[in-house]
Design a protein around this motif. Sequence first.
Motif, PDB file in Angstrom:
ATOM      1  N   UNK A   1      -2.203 -46.856 -33.705  1.00 22.28           N
ATOM      2  CA  UNK A   1      -2.479 -48.210 -34.155  1.00 22.28           C
ATOM      3  C   UNK A   1      -1.224 -48.850 -34.745  1.00 22.28           C
ATOM      4  N   UNK A   2      -0.460 -48.032 -35.466  1.00 17.80           N
ATOM      5  CA  UNK A   2       0.742 -48.574 -36.121  1.00 17.80           C
ATOM      6  C   UNK A   2       0.388 -49.259 -37.429  1.00 17.80           C
ATOM      7  N   UNK A   3       1.398 -49.803 -38.069  1.00 19.12           N
ATOM      8  CA  UNK A   3       1.194 -50.435 -39.377  1.00 19.12           C
ATOM      9  C   UNK A   3       1.332 -51.950 -39.257  1.00 19.12           C
ATOM     10  N   UNK A   4       0.649 -52.630 -40.120  1.00 22.71           N
ATOM     11  CA  UNK A   4       0.698 -54.087 -40.081  1.00 22.71           C
ATOM     12  C   UNK A   4       0.932 -54.623 -41.487  1.00 22.71           C
ATOM     13  N   UNK A   5       1.659 -55.688 -41.545  1.00 25.90           N
ATOM     14  CA  UNK A   5       1.939 -56.329 -42.831  1.00 25.90           C
ATOM     15  C   UNK A   5       1.525 -57.794 -42.703  1.00 25.90           C
ATOM     16  N   UNK A   6       0.256 -58.092 -42.986  1.00 25.54           N
ATOM     17  CA  UNK A   6      -0.194 -59.473 -42.802  1.00 25.54           C
ATOM     18  C   UNK A   6       0.471 -60.458 -43.756  1.00 25.54           C
ATOM     19  N   UNK A   7       0.983 -59.968 -44.865  1.00 23.49           N
ATOM     20  CA  UNK A   7       1.675 -60.838 -45.824  1.00 23.49           C
ATOM     21  C   UNK A   7       2.956 -60.150 -46.275  1.00 23.49           C
ATOM     22  N   UNK A   8       3.995 -60.918 -46.452  1.00 17.42           N
ATOM     23  CA  UNK A   8       5.249 -60.364 -46.954  1.00 17.42           C
ATOM     24  C   UNK A   8       5.331 -60.599 -48.457  1.00 17.42           C
TER      25      UNK A   8
END
Lengths: 199, 253
Positions: free
Chosen positions: B240-247
């Motif tokens: 799936x990997x990683x996600x960063x919806x907000x920085x």
Amino acid sequence: MTRWAMVADLRRCVGCQTCTAACKQTNATPPGVQWRRVLDMEVGEYPEVKRAFVPVGCMHCDEPPCMHVCPSTATKKRADGIVTIDYDLCIGCAYCAVACPYQARYKSSDDTLRPDVATKCTFCVERIDAGLAQGLKPGVDPEATPVCVNSCIAQALHFGDVEDAQSNIRGLLAENQHFRMHEELGTGPRFYYLWDKAP
Amino acid sequence: MNSLQKHWDARAALNFILGGMGAGLMIAAALAHAAGRAPILLSLVLVAAGLGAVWLEIGKKFRALNVFINPFTSWMTRESFIAALLISFGAAAMVKPQPFLPLAAATALVFVWCQGRILHASKGIPAWRAPQVVQFIVSTGLAEGAGLALFFSTEPLLLTWFALALVLRAVAWTRYAAAAPSAALESPGKALLQIGTVAALALALAGAWFPAAAPLAGAAALATGLWLKFALVTRAAFNQGYALPRLPVRGTR
């Protein structure tokens, strides 16, 4: 009802990996196995590039896919939300590892304590249980708090009871904007990321 | 690009390949009465070999029986129970085809469906968790088994079943590929449609007049199905990997 959770303040994390080292030393994980990792993520394209350090690990989900797929019931969820693995039941099929969307699970033949079975972050459950038995408060008293949180040089990591309105992490969540990773998958992760102060 | 999962390798793929093919063969054997007991025996050998391959992959081999503990939520446990039933019914069908061969065929269908559900429940792998993967795994098992059965018999009912299974598989594959496109599956997917479906259907049609063409059709359907399943388990299984919806917002704004 107690519900342990972790909070990572992305504004504070400097990517020093002290939490990773502390976790490895405490849990004696073999090379290549990192129950607590800190990702170094770059987002955007030059010249609009931003960088963030993102602590990851087991999210101790409300609906852990790893537990549902486990054929041996080695993976269980405690009443306080901590997802555990019974190393004596696990057959090392790694079904949990492919079911976890957070790549939080490992299986290693080099693990002298837990060879060839699934392993992952436990939220330092032994420290929590021992601390509670002594009347200590996890997330507040270091002896009852996960070592990654204790070791954080920037106070980026926090731990506490998310169901307790007076807890340290409830205060942080109220004061800041936050998100949880891959919420769209319905896993209900109990690892919150702070990214800005509340509007 | 997310990383490829490394927990399940060719040994796990073999369980899906051999198990699916064996289950499909048991179903085809129930239709191909002229084929005798050989396909039943081969089906059992294939299913057992698939389970043996996955046994080689698990970390604690002497705890393998723990796989039976969680039928309530685990599709791996359910597959194991069904496999035990399938092998029991199949062995009984070797001695007494009625009523055990139809029972074994029905169990085989459930077995291959469990295999599809195993992949679908793997939430960490987008290529596997797509709901359409279940239909594809079931239909390709049916097509591969029917293709293998053509080496034993070319009777009209079996040829018809083979053609139907190929069409079902092509539809299932097209639906899956639309829902979960993957560069790793492009070549095997193309081969499945062109060689494993169109060419195989033409050869199967020719088999009605020239029986020697039927096994060729079976081989085409079999080889392309196996290639695609192997690629699905080992080459298209990206995490799936990683996600960063907000920085993080740092400093002054």
